[in-house]
Design an enzyme around this catalytic site. Structure first.
Site, PDB file in Angstrom:
ATOM      1  N   GLU A 180      -5.592  -8.074  -1.513  1.00  0.00           N
ATOM      2  CA  GLU A 180      -6.301  -7.910  -0.243  1.00  0.00           C
ATOM      3  C   GLU A 180      -7.731  -7.502  -0.529  1.00  0.00           C
ATOM      4  O   GLU A 180      -7.987  -6.641  -1.377  1.00  0.00           O
ATOM      5  CB  GLU A 180      -5.679  -6.801   0.623  1.00  0.00           C
ATOM      6  CG  GLU A 180      -4.424  -7.203   1.322  1.00  0.00           C
ATOM      7  CD  GLU A 180      -3.946  -6.136   2.307  1.00  0.00           C
ATOM      8  OE1 GLU A 180      -4.785  -5.493   2.973  1.00  0.00           O
ATOM      9  OE2 GLU A 180      -2.728  -5.951   2.394  1.00  0.00           O
ATOM     10  N   GLU A 223       0.829  -1.221   0.000  1.00  0.00           N
ATOM     11  CA  GLU A 223       0.000   0.000   0.000  1.00  0.00           C
ATOM     12  C   GLU A 223       0.862   1.270   0.000  1.00  0.00           C
ATOM     13  O   GLU A 223       0.730   2.146   0.852  1.00  0.00           O
ATOM     14  CB  GLU A 223      -0.939  -0.001   1.209  1.00  0.00           C
ATOM     15  CG  GLU A 223      -1.960  -1.131   1.146  1.00  0.00           C
ATOM     16  CD  GLU A 223      -3.017  -1.095   2.241  1.00  0.00           C
ATOM     17  OE1 GLU A 223      -2.746  -0.513   3.306  1.00  0.00           O
ATOM     18  OE2 GLU A 223      -4.111  -1.642   2.026  1.00  0.00           O
TER      19      GLU A 223
END
Ligand code: BGP
Length: 479
Positions: free
Chosen positions: A378, A184
């Site tokens: 995810e 991320e």
């Protein structure tokens, strides 16, 4: 009649985790301390560690530290991987704890015990026919680099990271074919401490310091791509984006423009640099207006241009809705980013708005813009689970959530998107990143461990375990 979806034959179904959230054994095997080791449990964690003056010390009189023991994957990995294999996983996403390999981060030689641990884990995956998908850095910088170097503020960290990445590629070149650089990476603007290992000193320097740290990571990521291709020519290496499409609250062009800008800033800067190999055009004005002057060295932009990633991986939990003038009443909290409440969506118990169509939109946006394969690494629903008297866990809410998102993936594939795989988050219950709670559960496998640290660590299959097993065995035809 329910529609059936066609997933590619070699589609990589699996599950995702991160070292600090499941391994435990925080001081075993020669591991050094890392950021996660000083993050307390509970909703206070993020605020506490983000304070600019935070001392990164442990205070057991005041707080609990759930990541220290987590779910003890360090000792139970064989049992856990066998359960993943029973579900039929084709891939298992895990991260390597940097401080297991380089305990302080700046050593010249790696820690053999740490390297040997991941050898055992990868061998176990391969034994079951599962491809390891490895994140090199997932929110757990060695604490020494944070304290002594100021985290990614320091350009020197690029060299340490490159050495770490090269060590991994050399050691695991015969075992790992799928790599991700920074988890991320774009989350740096919203949660710098997790991503960059520092909190900007003041509000005035927030953007300057964040983008400087990010620039260091962009260069480091490109150097990792270069090394990966040289050392393991058949491997693929991707970036990892926290992706949330940004909707305008209404059709007022003022709000539409605002949403577009938020989308550019949050979703596209990191993607453009790592895939297109350049900072996007809009950053020129944005950097100027916000007094951001990135200190670049000669060759940085060439390095970025020369070594783009092979694919984009993303986390997707929710969309975000924005309007220009927000009142405190409109604002909701979700996945660290604040937006306004979307009247069309329901939210999880943690306020994360549930939006499967947003995933289809995201995949289309990313594929239209970049034309490289995508990988959802995810996605999932954090929820409270109840163990019934007979020991069963009936998590239909999780099944419904995942079904909706897998359907959206199927639609996106029909739209023409090239999708490599799907690894739902926290395939086994683990410590939550944002709140340090165990009670925020994502898994197909329940772990008997609780917020107060109690529990036997026993693993139990939830209802979703059998459901996902069938999804995989039918290659997504039966949802
Ligand atoms: C992502 C992180 C993960 C993870 C997940 C769920 O942002 O990459 O590490 O934990 O979100 O978040 P949480 O654990 O806070 O529910």
């Amino acid at each position: 009649m329910t529609k059936t979806y066609q997933f590619p034959e070699n589609f990589l179904w699996g599950g995702a985790t991160a070292a600090n959230q499941l391994e435990g054994a925080h001081l075993e095997g020669g591991k050094g301390m890392n950021l996660a080791d000083v993050m307390p449990g509970g909703k206070i964690r993020f605020k506490l560690i983000s304070q600019p003056g935070f001392d990164f010390e442990i205070d057991k009189n005041k707080y609990t530290y759930p990541n220290h023991d987590a779910i003890d994957f360090y000792h139970r990995y064989a049992e856990d991987i066998a359960l993943f294999a029973e579900m039929g996983f084709k891939t298992f996403r895990l991260s390597i704890a940097w401080s297991r390999i380089f305990p302080n981060g700046d050593e010249l030689e790696p820690n053999e015990e740490g390297l040997a641990f991941y050898d055992r884990v990868f061998d176990e995956c391969l034994k079951h026919g599962m491809e390891p998908l490895v994140t090199i850095s997932h929110y757990e910088m060695p604490l020494y680099l944070i304290k002594e170097y100021g985290g990614w503020r320091s350009r020197e960290v690029i060299t340490f990271f490159e050495r770490y990445a090269v060590t991994l590629f050399n050691r695991y070149k015969d075992k790992v074919k799928y790599w991700l650089t920074f988890n991320e990476i774009n989350g740096a603007t919203h949660m710098p401490i997790f991503s960059l290992g520092f909190s900007p000193a003041t509000e005035e320097v927030r953007l300057q310091e964040t983008f400087q740290g990010l620039h260091h990571q962009f260069v480091a990521s490109s150097l990792a791509v270069k090394a990966c291709h040289e050392i393991i020519p058949e491997a693929q290496i991707g970036c990892m984006l926290l992706y949330a499409p940004v909707y305008s609250f209404d059709a007022n062009p003022v709000n539409v423009l605002h949403a577009m800008k938020e989308e550019q800033l949050f979703n596209y800067i990191s993607g453009d640099v790592q895939v297109r190999g350049e900072y996007p055009a809009f950053t020129k004005r944005y950097f100027k207006e916000n007094n951001i002057q990135i200190d670049m060295q000669e060759g940085d932009l060439e390095t970025i241009k020369q070594y783009p990633v092979d694919f984009i991986s993303l986390s997707y939990y929710m969309s975000r809705t924005e309007k220009k003038e927000k009142t405190p009443e409109d604002t909701i909290e979700g996945n660290i980013m604040a937006g306004v409440k979307n009247p069309f969506l329901e939210a999880s118990d943690w306020g994360w708005e549930i939006d499967p169509i947003g995933l289809r939109i995201s995949l289309n946006q990313l594929y239209d813009r970049y034309r490289v394969p995508l990988f959802i690494v995810e996605n999932g629903l954090g929820a409270y689970d109840t163990v019934e008297e007979d020991g069963s866990i009936i998590d239909d809410y999780r099944i419904n959530y995942l079904r909706g998102h897998i359907e959206a993936m199927g639609e996106a594939i029909e739209d023409g998107v090239e999708l490599m795989g799907y690894t739902p988050w926290g395939c086994i219950d683990l410590v939550s990143a944002s709140t340090g709670e165990m009670s925020k559960r994502y898994g197909f496998i329940y772990v008997d461990k609780h917020d107060d640290g109690s529990g036997t660590l026993e693993r139990k299959k939830k209802k979703s375990f059998g459901w996902y097993q069938n999804v995989i065995s039918t290659n997504g035809k039966e949802l």
